[in-house]
Design a protein around this motif. Sequence first.
Motif, mmCIF file in Angstrom:
data_model
loop_
_atom_site.group_PDB
_atom_site.id
_atom_site.type_symbol
_atom_site.label_atom_id
_atom_site.label_comp_id
_atom_site.label_asym_id
_atom_site.label_seq_id
_atom_site.Cartn_x
_atom_site.Cartn_y
_atom_site.Cartn_z
ATOM 1 N N LYS A 284 0.837 -1.208 0.000
ATOM 2 C CA LYS A 284 0.000 0.000 0.000
ATOM 3 C C LYS A 284 0.872 1.258 0.000
ATOM 4 N N ALA A 285 1.958 1.225 0.780
ATOM 5 C CA ALA A 285 2.866 2.384 0.816
ATOM 6 C C ALA A 285 3.494 2.620 -0.557
ATOM 7 N N ALA A 286 3.818 1.536 -1.267
ATOM 8 C CA ALA A 286 4.396 1.687 -2.604
ATOM 9 C C ALA A 286 3.394 2.344 -3.551
ATOM 10 N N TRP A 287 2.126 1.949 -3.454
ATOM 11 C CA TRP A 287 1.073 2.562 -4.282
ATOM 12 C C TRP A 287 0.956 4.056 -3.973
ATOM 13 N N GLN A 288 0.930 4.388 -2.687
ATOM 14 C CA GLN A 288 0.769 5.786 -2.301
ATOM 15 C C GLN A 288 1.965 6.627 -2.749
ATOM 16 N N ASN A 289 3.167 6.072 -2.606
ATOM 17 C CA ASN A 289 4.351 6.798 -3.072
ATOM 18 C C ASN A 289 4.276 7.062 -4.572
ATOM 19 N N PHE A 290 3.814 6.060 -5.317
ATOM 20 C CA PHE A 290 3.710 6.208 -6.775
ATOM 21 C C PHE A 290 2.719 7.326 -7.122
ATOM 22 N N CYS A 291 1.562 7.310 -6.470
ATOM 23 C CA CYS A 291 0.523 8.304 -6.798
ATOM 24 C C CYS A 291 0.994 9.713 -6.458
ATOM 25 N N LYS A 292 1.624 9.869 -5.303
ATOM 26 C CA LYS A 292 2.099 11.204 -4.918
ATOM 27 C C LYS A 292 3.218 11.671 -5.836
ATOM 28 N N ALA A 293 4.109 10.766 -6.193
ATOM 29 C CA ALA A 293 5.219 11.143 -7.066
ATOM 30 C C ALA A 293 4.738 11.524 -8.465
ATOM 31 N N ASN A 294 3.580 11.008 -8.857
ATOM 32 C CA ASN A 294 3.064 11.290 -10.198
ATOM 33 C C ASN A 294 1.990 12.371 -10.216
ATOM 34 N N GLY A 295 1.884 13.102 -9.118
ATOM 35 C CA GLY A 295 1.064 14.308 -9.109
ATOM 36 C C GLY A 295 -0.418 14.105 -8.898
ATOM 37 N N PHE A 296 -0.842 12.931 -8.407
ATOM 38 C CA PHE A 296 -2.265 12.741 -8.125
ATOM 39 C C PHE A 296 -2.605 13.384 -6.773
ATOM 40 N N LEU A 297 -3.804 13.906 -6.690
ATOM 41 C CA LEU A 297 -4.251 14.625 -5.504
ATOM 42 C C LEU A 297 -4.692 13.631 -4.431
ATOM 43 N N GLU A 298 -4.074 13.733 -3.261
ATOM 44 C CA GLU A 298 -4.393 12.804 -2.177
ATOM 45 C C GLU A 298 -5.535 13.359 -1.334
ATOM 46 N N TYR A 299 -6.481 12.464 -0.997
ATOM 47 C CA TYR A 299 -7.585 12.839 -0.119
ATOM 48 C C TYR A 299 -7.829 11.674 0.835
ATOM 49 N N HIS A 300 -7.887 11.974 2.128
ATOM 50 C CA HIS A 300 -7.993 10.911 3.123
ATOM 51 C C HIS A 300 -9.457 10.594 3.422
ATOM 52 N N TYR A 301 -9.887 9.428 2.979
ATOM 53 C CA TYR A 301 -11.215 8.924 3.328
ATOM 54 C C TYR A 301 -11.107 8.208 4.675
ATOM 55 N N SER A 302 -12.193 7.642 5.142
ATOM 56 C CA SER A 302 -12.215 7.115 6.506
ATOM 57 C C SER A 302 -11.214 5.987 6.716
ATOM 58 N N LYS A 303 -11.009 5.126 5.711
ATOM 59 C CA LYS A 303 -10.154 3.956 5.924
ATOM 60 C C LYS A 303 -8.872 3.982 5.105
ATOM 61 N N THR A 304 -8.928 4.591 3.959
ATOM 62 C CA THR A 304 -7.752 4.570 3.095
ATOM 63 C C THR A 304 -7.751 5.811 2.217
ATOM 64 N N PRO A 305 -6.585 6.325 1.865
ATOM 65 C CA PRO A 305 -6.580 7.525 1.022
ATOM 66 C C PRO A 305 -6.995 7.216 -0.408
ATOM 67 N N GLY A 306 -7.574 8.205 -1.043
ATOM 68 C CA GLY A 306 -7.872 8.107 -2.466
ATOM 69 C C GLY A 306 -6.979 9.083 -3.223
ATOM 70 N N TYR A 307 -6.724 8.782 -4.480
ATOM 71 C CA TYR A 307 -5.886 9.648 -5.302
ATOM 72 C C TYR A 307 -6.669 10.080 -6.525
ATOM 73 N N HIS A 308 -6.746 11.396 -6.701
ATOM 74 C CA HIS A 308 -7.640 11.968 -7.701
ATOM 75 C C HIS A 308 -6.853 12.723 -8.766
ATOM 76 N N VAL A 309 -7.554 12.924 -9.874
ATOM 77 C CA VAL A 309 -6.979 13.720 -10.945
ATOM 78 C C VAL A 309 -7.286 15.180 -10.641
ATOM 79 N N GLY A 310 -6.363 15.856 -9.993
ATOM 80 C CA GLY A 310 -6.563 17.238 -9.605
ATOM 81 C C GLY A 310 -6.230 18.199 -10.732
ATOM 82 N N LYS A 311 -6.340 19.512 -10.426
ATOM 83 C CA LYS A 311 -6.114 20.515 -11.468
ATOM 84 C C LYS A 311 -4.672 20.553 -11.926
ATOM 85 N N ALA A 312 -3.756 20.085 -11.084
ATOM 86 C CA ALA A 312 -2.355 20.052 -11.507
ATOM 87 C C ALA A 312 -2.100 18.929 -12.505
#
Length: 471
Positions: A284-312
Motif C-alpha cells: 500500500k505504501a508503494a502505491w501511495q508513493n507512486f501516486c504522490k510522485a506522479n502528481g495525483f491529488l491525495e484525499y484521506h477517506y475514513s479507511k484509506t486515502p484516495g488519489y484523484h486527478v486534480g487541477k495540476a
Amino acid sequence: MDSSPVAITAGASDPTLVRDIVFISKGTPNDDEFTLWLAPRLEAAGYVVFADILNLQGGDRWRKELTETLQKRAVKMLLCCQDATLAKNGVQEEIGIAEDLAKELDDKRFIIPLRLKKFKKLFGIGGLQYVDFEHSWAKGLIDLLELLERQGVPCDRQHAVINPNWELYRKRHSLELIQSPETLTSNWLRIAAIPSQIRYCEPTGAIDHSRTKKAYGDAGFPFYLHNRGVLTFLTADEMRAAVRDLGSFQELHSVSVQTFAEEGMPEIGLQPREAKNILVFLFKAAWQNFCKANGFLEYHYSKTPGYHVGKAKLAVGKKIPWGRQGSKRSAMLRNVAKGKVWQFGISAIPVLWPYYHFRLKSRVLFAEFENDKEGSLVADDKQFRLRRSVCKGWRNKQWHGRLMAFLELMAGERAYIDLAVSPTESIRLDSAPQLFTSPVTTPLPNVLGEEDEDSDPSVLGNRDIEQEAAE
C-alpha cells in the motif's frame, strides 16, 4: 394477463362489502420494489392489502376497480411519500379521494404517509405524521404495524393469507438468465511481479528516533519499522544511500517475499499472519508513493486515502482516450456540475488471496468553482451529499470508462504500472483490470454506444441545471 385486482382476496363486488383493506397508494415504477416488499409482510401480519402493482393493464375497468376499492373497501390508505411519487397525477387523485373519505368516515388518520425519501410537503397531507421508512424498512415496518394495531385496523393473524401473486410478479419481472458465457471486467489489478527478497536491516550505530521516521518517509520507498530496524526491499548498501543521514545499515535477515508471507520471519519474532499484514502495508505504501510522485491529488477517506486527478494533473473537461486493439474510446476525469468541480480518483487495497492483486474503488471528490475558477475542496460533510446527487446519473459504462481512463493516465503506453520499492526493483501491476468469465448472462440492453461515455446527457444527472465545461 389477468387484469383483475388479484390483491383482493375477497371479491370487491361482494354486496356485504366489509371495509377491511389496507390500500397502498404508490407511484410506478419508483415504489414497486418497496411495495413488493411491504405488501406480503402486511398480509403475513393478518391484514388484507391492495396495491395496483398487480394490475398492469390500463383501461376503464382497472381504474374503476381501483377507485371502488379505495372508496368502498379501504380502511386505511398507506401513501408512499417521495417527491417523484407525489407528483404523479394518479397518486394526487387518490389523495383527493382519501381526503373525502377521511371526512366521510370521521377518521383524520385515514391517510398514513410512509416516508421513503425526504419529500416536499403537499397540501392536504403536510400536517400528517409519517412513518419513516427512509432509514430502515425493517424499523418502518415495526412502527407501521404498531400504528395499525393502535388505530384498530382489522386483521386476522390466525388466518393470514399471503397472495402468491406478489412473488409471481417479482419473478415475472426479474431478469432472465441466459446459458451463455459472458466476459466481465473486475476492479482487480493483478500483481504481475514482486521483488525477489524482503530484508530486515538495522543501523550499525546509535538511533536518533526523532529523525528516523522522517528520513524513511523522504526516501520514497516503503519501509516498515520493527524493533531497532526496518523491513524493506532495499539492500544494506541501498539503505545507506537512501537514508544517508541515519548512517550505515547492516542486513541481518532476508527471505523471499513468498516465503515471508507463508512462514514469517521467526528470527525477529514475526509469524505468518503478521508478515502478511506487513506485506500489505508495504504494498500500500508503494502505491501511495507512486501516486504522490506522479502528481495525483491525495484525499484521506475514513479507511484509506484516495488519489484523484486534480487541477495540476488535468484540465477540466478534457477527455482521456483509453482502449487498445483498435477500440479507442475516451472518458472525462474532471468536469463541472452543480457549481462544483468533480474529479475522479481511486483507492487501492492490496490483497494477497487468492493471488496477489490490488482492488480498486472508484472515488469522486468535489472542489468549489466560482467565476470560472476552481477553488478549495468542498467541506467533508458536503462531499457525500454531492456524490449522491451528481453521480446518481452515471451509468456502469461511464464508471467503467472513467476507471479505464484513470489507469491509462497512470500507465501511459505501458502495459504495466511499476511501483518502485527500491532503486532497482518494483511491484509490477497489470495496467488493465482482470477479466472474469461468467457462465451465464442476462439480456440487458447495451444502451450506450462505445463512444458514449460522456455524450449521454445523464452523465451529470441533469443537463438543464448543470454546467458542462466545453471541450
